[in-house]
Motif scaffolding. Structure first.
Motif, PDB file in Angstrom:
ATOM      1  N   LEU A 410       1.539   8.568 -79.511  1.00  0.00           N
ATOM      2  CA  LEU A 410       2.792   7.869 -79.227  1.00  0.00           C
ATOM      3  C   LEU A 410       2.876   6.607 -80.065  1.00  0.00           C
ATOM      4  O   LEU A 410       1.938   5.810 -80.081  1.00  0.00           O
ATOM      5  CB  LEU A 410       2.841   7.475 -77.745  1.00  0.00           C
ATOM      6  CG  LEU A 410       3.038   8.618 -76.750  1.00  0.00           C
ATOM      7  CD1 LEU A 410       2.702   8.155 -75.348  1.00  0.00           C
ATOM      8  CD2 LEU A 410       4.484   9.105 -76.807  1.00  0.00           C
ATOM      9  N   ALA A 411       4.006   6.433 -80.744  1.00  0.00           N
ATOM     10  CA  ALA A 411       4.190   5.220 -81.530  1.00  0.00           C
ATOM     11  C   ALA A 411       4.375   4.031 -80.598  1.00  0.00           C
ATOM     12  O   ALA A 411       4.850   4.190 -79.474  1.00  0.00           O
ATOM     13  CB  ALA A 411       5.404   5.371 -82.429  1.00  0.00           C
ATOM     14  N   LEU A 412       4.004   2.841 -81.056  1.00  0.00           N
ATOM     15  CA  LEU A 412       4.202   1.648 -80.227  1.00  0.00           C
ATOM     16  C   LEU A 412       5.669   1.503 -79.880  1.00  0.00           C
ATOM     17  O   LEU A 412       6.044   1.116 -78.785  1.00  0.00           O
ATOM     18  CB  LEU A 412       3.716   0.397 -80.962  1.00  0.00           C
ATOM     19  CG  LEU A 412       2.225   0.349 -81.273  1.00  0.00           C
ATOM     20  CD1 LEU A 412       1.864  -0.957 -81.941  1.00  0.00           C
ATOM     21  CD2 LEU A 412       1.397   0.553 -80.020  1.00  0.00           C
ATOM     22  N   SER A 413       6.526   1.814 -80.869  1.00  0.00           N
ATOM     23  CA  SER A 413       7.950   1.889 -80.584  1.00  0.00           C
ATOM     24  C   SER A 413       8.518   2.989 -81.462  1.00  0.00           C
ATOM     25  O   SER A 413       8.163   3.090 -82.635  1.00  0.00           O
ATOM     26  CB  SER A 413       8.649   0.566 -80.894  1.00  0.00           C
ATOM     27  OG  SER A 413      10.046   0.784 -80.934  1.00  0.00           O
ATOM     28  N   ASP A 414       9.378   3.827 -80.904  1.00  0.00           N
ATOM     29  CA  ASP A 414       9.932   4.875 -81.750  1.00  0.00           C
ATOM     30  C   ASP A 414      11.336   4.500 -82.236  1.00  0.00           C
ATOM     31  O   ASP A 414      12.139   5.353 -82.579  1.00  0.00           O
ATOM     32  CB  ASP A 414       9.901   6.249 -81.074  1.00  0.00           C
ATOM     33  CG  ASP A 414      10.783   6.337 -79.849  1.00  0.00           C
ATOM     34  OD1 ASP A 414      11.377   5.301 -79.475  1.00  0.00           O
ATOM     35  OD2 ASP A 414      10.882   7.423 -79.252  1.00  0.00           O
ATOM     36  N   GLY A 415      11.606   3.203 -82.278  1.00  0.00           N
ATOM     37  CA  GLY A 415      12.887   2.751 -82.807  1.00  0.00           C
ATOM     38  C   GLY A 415      12.761   2.297 -84.260  1.00  0.00           C
ATOM     39  O   GLY A 415      11.714   2.456 -84.894  1.00  0.00           O
ATOM     40  N   ASN A 416      13.835   1.752 -84.779  1.00  0.00           N
ATOM     41  CA  ASN A 416      13.832   1.191 -86.126  1.00  0.00           C
ATOM     42  C   ASN A 416      14.321  -0.246 -86.058  1.00  0.00           C
ATOM     43  O   ASN A 416      15.270  -0.533 -85.337  1.00  0.00           O
ATOM     44  CB  ASN A 416      14.777   1.971 -87.044  1.00  0.00           C
ATOM     45  CG  ASN A 416      14.309   3.403 -87.193  1.00  0.00           C
ATOM     46  OD1 ASN A 416      13.185   3.640 -87.602  1.00  0.00           O
ATOM     47  ND2 ASN A 416      15.157   4.350 -86.813  1.00  0.00           N
ATOM     48  N   PRO A 417      13.651  -1.138 -86.808  1.00  0.00           N
ATOM     49  CA  PRO A 417      14.060  -2.542 -86.754  1.00  0.00           C
ATOM     50  C   PRO A 417      15.545  -2.715 -87.083  1.00  0.00           C
ATOM     51  O   PRO A 417      16.100  -1.982 -87.909  1.00  0.00           O
ATOM     52  CB  PRO A 417      13.176  -3.201 -87.807  1.00  0.00           C
ATOM     53  CG  PRO A 417      11.997  -2.314 -87.925  1.00  0.00           C
ATOM     54  CD  PRO A 417      12.489  -0.933 -87.664  1.00  0.00           C
ATOM     55  N   ILE A 418      16.167  -3.670 -86.430  1.00  0.00           N
ATOM     56  CA  ILE A 418      17.588  -3.922 -86.643  1.00  0.00           C
ATOM     57  C   ILE A 418      17.733  -4.783 -87.895  1.00  0.00           C
ATOM     58  O   ILE A 418      17.257  -5.931 -87.915  1.00  0.00           O
ATOM     59  CB  ILE A 418      18.177  -4.643 -85.405  1.00  0.00           C
ATOM     60  CG1 ILE A 418      17.910  -3.800 -84.152  1.00  0.00           C
ATOM     61  CG2 ILE A 418      19.660  -4.898 -85.585  1.00  0.00           C
ATOM     62  CD1 ILE A 418      18.071  -4.570 -82.859  1.00  0.00           C
ATOM     63  N   LYS A 419      18.365  -4.217 -88.925  1.00  0.00           N
ATOM     64  CA  LYS A 419      18.383  -4.899 -90.231  1.00  0.00           C
ATOM     65  C   LYS A 419      19.015  -6.280 -90.139  1.00  0.00           C
ATOM     66  O   LYS A 419      18.559  -7.231 -90.760  1.00  0.00           O
ATOM     67  CB  LYS A 419      19.141  -4.045 -91.244  1.00  0.00           C
ATOM     68  CG  LYS A 419      18.359  -2.805 -91.614  1.00  0.00           C
ATOM     69  CD  LYS A 419      18.754  -2.280 -92.993  1.00  0.00           C
ATOM     70  CE  LYS A 419      17.983  -1.031 -93.331  1.00  0.00           C
ATOM     71  NZ  LYS A 419      18.602   0.202 -92.813  1.00  0.00           N
ATOM     72  N   LYS A 420      20.082  -6.376 -89.350  1.00  0.00           N
ATOM     73  CA  LYS A 420      20.805  -7.651 -89.297  1.00  0.00           C
ATOM     74  C   LYS A 420      19.962  -8.792 -88.726  1.00  0.00           C
ATOM     75  O   LYS A 420      20.327  -9.958 -88.829  1.00  0.00           O
ATOM     76  CB  LYS A 420      22.054  -7.495 -88.436  1.00  0.00           C
ATOM     77  CG  LYS A 420      23.189  -6.786 -89.132  1.00  0.00           C
ATOM     78  CD  LYS A 420      24.446  -6.934 -88.305  1.00  0.00           C
ATOM     79  CE  LYS A 420      25.658  -6.392 -89.049  1.00  0.00           C
ATOM     80  NZ  LYS A 420      26.866  -6.471 -88.215  1.00  0.00           N
ATOM     81  N   LEU A 421      18.877  -8.429 -88.029  1.00  0.00           N
ATOM     82  CA  LEU A 421      18.076  -9.480 -87.395  1.00  0.00           C
ATOM     83  C   LEU A 421      16.831  -9.851 -88.208  1.00  0.00           C
ATOM     84  O   LEU A 421      16.028 -10.675 -87.790  1.00  0.00           O
ATOM     85  CB  LEU A 421      17.653  -9.044 -85.988  1.00  0.00           C
ATOM     86  CG  LEU A 421      18.781  -8.906 -84.968  1.00  0.00           C
ATOM     87  CD1 LEU A 421      18.226  -8.490 -83.620  1.00  0.00           C
ATOM     88  CD2 LEU A 421      19.577 -10.204 -84.828  1.00  0.00           C
ATOM     89  N   ILE A 422      16.674  -9.204 -89.364  1.00  0.00           N
ATOM     90  CA  ILE A 422      15.446  -9.459 -90.127  1.00  0.00           C
ATOM     91  C   ILE A 422      15.736 -10.254 -91.394  1.00  0.00           C
ATOM     92  O   ILE A 422      16.730  -9.983 -92.062  1.00  0.00           O
ATOM     93  CB  ILE A 422      14.744  -8.133 -90.472  1.00  0.00           C
ATOM     94  CG1 ILE A 422      14.250  -7.509 -89.156  1.00  0.00           C
ATOM     95  CG2 ILE A 422      13.591  -8.355 -91.413  1.00  0.00           C
ATOM     96  CD1 ILE A 422      13.639  -6.169 -89.329  1.00  0.00           C
TER      97      ILE A 422
END
Lengths: 422, 546
Positions: A410-422
């Motif tokens: 299991l991945a720590l999170s299976d999402g993708n970083p939100i580009k606008k916040l990086i």
């Protein structure tokens, strides 16, 4: 005349601190404990404070007001220090502090039940029967433990039905719960005076020895004694002071508000200074199926001073660069106002505030329909994406896979970083 | 005069109301439960001895094959501690210990087991354990899921010793309202957001009754087992016609079970289909009745094996095959010798799926009676080897309910049960909720062992509950033991019996005797007793089953 600030346009608070300390002007700065907080700014190891709004706050009476519309209710909006952002007028103090944070107005969930919704939003994974997922705070503690801490690394302040759990990572990563922060540190104090406490511990030793006979290895593997030893270390640790607020100036305590939540925010700041990296502060009572508006006024009276003072203090101590603050609940509330003047559960299109710790500030993501007819918000954001963003900012590889007890990676999170916040 | 009467009326009326309320409350709280049963004097015949022998033989063979020397048998007092923890969720009371000590005969442990099984506390405790397997621990959807009603119903079934296959059938095929027909909460537990999650029902049914985890086949074929996504869909289609409406759980013959194809995103109708043992599916009945008959069919050996594994797990704290709900497929018995689950399962099937009988067999068999102490000092690998072959009783951390149950029981010299006074029962009820809340529930994952946590250690050492129970008062055992006019040796022994169900060793006795001898007055004696109790409560021996 010598003016350090005009010499360098990019002079920041940290540099000013150095100069101030160097020129024995430190009395002019906000006091902080140097021992615990040597590093400042982005180099400092990052902490996360989650302000958990249990019950599901209304987006319309918080960060996504639609004044003057049918769905907007009686509420008004006020301008804030963040360009282009208006929030509910119940939050005048926060409106002053919100610059450098960001607002997401398009959170979406698939869970409209409190328990399932909370589990989903605390872990980033929808609940399912065969795997108990760890909360974000537990993941952070697991991935980046702080060896210098004698007190718990993952702390939940204030009362909550569903505290952050360690899930399949183990019960030792459950958040340590302090139900009445600032007033009572719970079971951290021995119930008897030192001579008797010593006698008790010696007794315990005698009784344990008898049990170990023929079970040396097994008894060691229970970790019973080492757990007790670590508990005793914690009970005598000076770091416990971080949980006490009576030495804080009265004006500070007053600013945070004398509610369990306000005290929790103050304790959270002190814990961050001590080096605790995962903290949750709980504020329950948002489940406004009836009298939504007045209910939210009551809640705002606690959230506004607590949240705004926390941001103000973190900035003043130059800790916001290293502390991610997230204010979120399990879902939002219906645009439609029901016959009891309440709003019901609404998992599609609600708001949260996130910022600090290197997350890009002054960004507004998403938009909801002011008529309330369109369910889906523009630019929907899922909680796993937000957690991937946060983990990335903590320099934790969110794609890293752990093996769950049933052998599933299991991945720590299976999402993708939100580009606008990086 | 008239005024006087009015005054009297004004005084009498509230008094009458108070009297009425007291009467009603007393009546309502009076226990409808029969007195705690006495242990039977003899056991007629020994109906399950044969199966016990087979189980023992299985282990004897295994041990001699692998050259393992099993540990010695444990003593009877420790055995009754294990039994009370497994069946009632507490340690035995001093009252019970004394009663047991009065009993004679070689079969006294068997008779004692029967006594515990006949006690209402067994049904109540086991209903919570089984409810976790059936509906989990979540509070579920408001109004339409009533876990409390479900548990009470389950407790009645266990008390009446309803055959386990009947129980499973009722759960899978039940109809009605969640309050009036509490078994239907098995179905409504799978509701979320007003929708019935049929996939969850399927996963749950297969896990609880067939000991198989097929949840992942919901989205894709099982990576290393034979379960295909189509198997999952076919099984789920049996739940395709169940509806949760205003009037309860109902069968609606008009419903078709449709799934969205993950690739084409088109809806297609799935017809009910079982993955194996087609011949066990009856022709008659509603879809759920058919499913229930298939799940519990005598030829479907997964059912009996899963049941045996679960009950084994509840008694030992560790299932025979771990995890409890992920068993390998049954072997062909014409080619391979039966394993323990086959032996227990066969007895279960042939004797009316009797849970109490299965419990009696397991606790009478060798592995349950072995000591947790190894004969000689052993290495870590050796301990693991012994544990894996059940040649050493495993050390298992007590469940939160067992810890609180034991602390409460140890704080009273008398047995706390349905016949205890209302105050005691109320205290048990509320303390249990608060304590478990703070101690942390293991959830449905309760048969997997995790080490204890620091907050738990702090709660046991410094918590309010520990303080209340460990501070001498005329009502609790600490106060009474400290105050009783008997020798200090007797005092120490009583403390040990009450908390650890064993007398102190001679060195322990000497050690504590010195503390009593150094006391000047009663006040100091009370403190010594309190401190002794605190140490016993916090010892590993107290919070681990051994």
């Amino acid at each position: 005349m010598f003016d350090p600030i005009s010499l360098s346009g990019k002079m920041n608070r940290r540099d000013l601190c150095k100069i101030a300390v160097g020129s024995t002007l430190s009395f002019a700065l906000p006091g902080f404990d140097f021992k615990a907080a040597e590093k400042r700014g982005p180099e400092r190891r990052k902490s996360v404070i989650i302000l958990w709004m249990g019950g599901g706050p209304s987006q319309l009476e918080t960060w996504d007001p639609h004044p003057g519309t049918k769905i907007g209710g009686p509420g008004k909006a006020i301008k804030t220090t963040m360009p282009g952002l208006q929030i509910s007028d119940m939050y005048p103090l926060l409106a002053e502090q919100i610059e450098s944070m960001s607002v997401i107005r398009s959170m979406v969930s698939k869970e409209g039940d409190h328990e399932r919704g909370t589990k989903y939003f605390k872990t980033g994974y929808r609940p399912e029967p065969t795997t108990v997922y760890p909360a974000l705070g537990a993941v952070i503690t697991h991935q980046a433990p702080n060896p210098d801490l004698e007190i718990p690394q993952h702390i939940s302040l204030g009362n909550t039905e569903f505290p952050a759990r360690g899930g399949y990572l183990g019960g030792h990563l459950d958040a340590f719960r302090v139900r009445d922060p600032g007033k009572n540190i719970g079971n951290m104090r021995a119930r008897v005076e030192p001579p008797r406490q010593n006698r008790r511990l010696e007794n315990l030793n005698i009784v344990s020895q008898a049990f170990q006979k023929g079970r040396t290895i097994q008894t060691q593997k229970t970790l019973h004694q080492s757990t007790i030893d670590r508990a005793l270390t914690m009970m005598s640790s000076e770091q416990l002071n971080a949980l006490e607020i009576d030495k804080e100036p009265e004006s500070v305590r007053k600013a945070y508000g004398d509610s369990p939540f306000g005290r929790g925010c103050l304790v959270a700041r002190r814990l961050v200074e001590q080096g605790v990296h995962s903290i949750e502060v709980n504020l329950r009572g948002w489940d406004s199926h009836a009298n939504n508006y007045t209910g939210h006024q009551t809640q705002a009276a606690m959230l506004d001073p607590g949240f705004s003072s926390l941001l103000k203090d973190l900035k003043a101590r130059d800790l916001l660069d290293s502390t991610i603050v997230l204010c979120i609940g399990e879902f939002g509330r219906t645009p439609k106002i029901n016959p009891l003047d309440g709003r019901d559960h609404w998992p599609t299109g609600f708001s949260c505030i996130v910022g600090g710790g290197g997350i890009k500030g002054n960004v507004i993501i998403g938009e909801t329909d002011p008529t309330g007819k369109e369910k889906k918000p523009a630019e929907p954001v899922q909680i796993q994406d937000l957690y991937a963003t946060i983990l990335q900012k903590l320099n934790i590889d969110y794609t890293k896979e752990l093996i769950s007890p049933i052998g599933r990676p299991l991945a720590l999170s299976d999402g993708n970083p939100i580009k606008k916040l990086i | 005069m008239k005024q006087n009467i009015l005054k009297w009326k004004a005084v009498c009326l509230p008094l009458c109301v108070v009297a009425l309320v007291i009467t009603l409350v007393t009546w309502a709280s009076s226990s409808p439960i029969k007195n705690s049963p006495k242990a039977p004097v003899t056991i007629e015949g020994n109906p399950f001895q044969n199966t016990v022998k087979q189980v023992d033989q299985f282990f004897e063979d295994q041990w001699s094959e692998s050259n393992i020397s099993a540990s010695k048998s444990t003593d009877d007092l420790n055995q009754i501690r294990r039994l009370s923890l497994a069946l009632h969720g507490t340690v035995p009371s001093l009252e019970e210990i004394r009663e047991f000590e009065q009993m004679e005969g070689n079969d006294r442990l068997e008779r004692w087991t029967q006594k515990l099984l006949a006690d209402r506390r067994f049904a109540d405790y086991f209903s919570e354990r089984l409810a976790r397997a059936f509906v989990g621990v979540d509070q579920g959807q408001f109004i339409i899921f009533r876990r409390d009603r479900f548990k009470a119903w389950l407790s009645e079934q266990i008390e009446a010793n309803t055959p386990y296959d009947e129980l499973a059938k009722t759960l899978i095929s039940g109809e009605g309202l969640w309050t009036g027909d509490p078994e239907t909460n098995y179905i409504t537990a799978a509701s979320a957001d007003g929708n019935l999650d049929r996939n969850k029902l399927t996963g749950n049914t297969v896990r609880a009754f067939l000991g198989q985890r097929i949840d992942c086949a919901q989205c894709h074929d099982h990576p290393f087992d034979h379960w295909k996504q189509s198997d999952f869909e076919g099984l789920t289609a049996f739940y395709g016609q169940v509806e949760v409406q205003l009037f309860g759980v109902r069968q609606n013959e008009d419903l078709k079970y449709e799934v969205e194809d993950r690739e084409t995103l088109e809806k297609r109708v799935v017809s009910p289909q079982v993955p194996f043992l087609d011949e066990c599916l009856p022709q008659e009945g509603t879809l759920r009745e058919k499913l229930a008959a298939w799940v519990t069919h005598p030829q479907n050996r997964r059912f009996e094996r899963a049941s045996a594994n679960r009950i084994w797990g509840l008694l030992f704290g560790v299932p025979y095959i771990n995890p409890v709900d992920d068993l390998p497929a049954p072997t062909d018995l014409s080619e391979f010798p039966p394993d323990v689950l086959d032996i227990l399962g066969k007895d279960f099937r042939e004797n009316g799926y009797d849970i109490k009988r299965m419990i009696q067999i397991i606790v009478a068999s060798k592995p349950f009676r072995l000591s947790s102490q190894s004969k000689s000092p052993v290495s870590e690998e050796e301990v693991e080897r012994l544990n894996d072959s059940w040649a050493l009783f495993p050390l298992v951390r007590l469940r939160p309910e067992q810890i609180i149950g034991s602390m409460l029981q140890a704080s009273s010299l008398k047995t706390i049960d349905q016949n205890s006074n209302l105050f005691m029962r109320g205290r048990r009820f509320f303390s249990e909720i608060n304590f478990i809340n703070e101690y942390g529930d293991l959830g449905s994952d309760e048969l997997n062992d995790f080490p204890g946590t620091i907050p738990q250690a702090l709660l046991r050492m410094n918590g309010e509950f520990a303080q209340d129970n460990g501070t001498a008062s005329p009502l609790n055992s600490v106060g009474r033991i400290a105050g009783l006019d008997f020798s200090d040796e007797k005092r120490i022994e009583t403390c040990f019996l009450v908390c650890l169900t064993r007398p102190p060793t001679s060195s322990e006795k000497d050690y504590f005797l010195k503390q009593y001898q150094a006391t000047q007055n009663q006040n100091e004696r009370v403190k010594v007793t309190e401190d002794l109790f605190w140490s016993l409560y916090n010892s590993p021996e107290f919070s681990w089953n051994h």
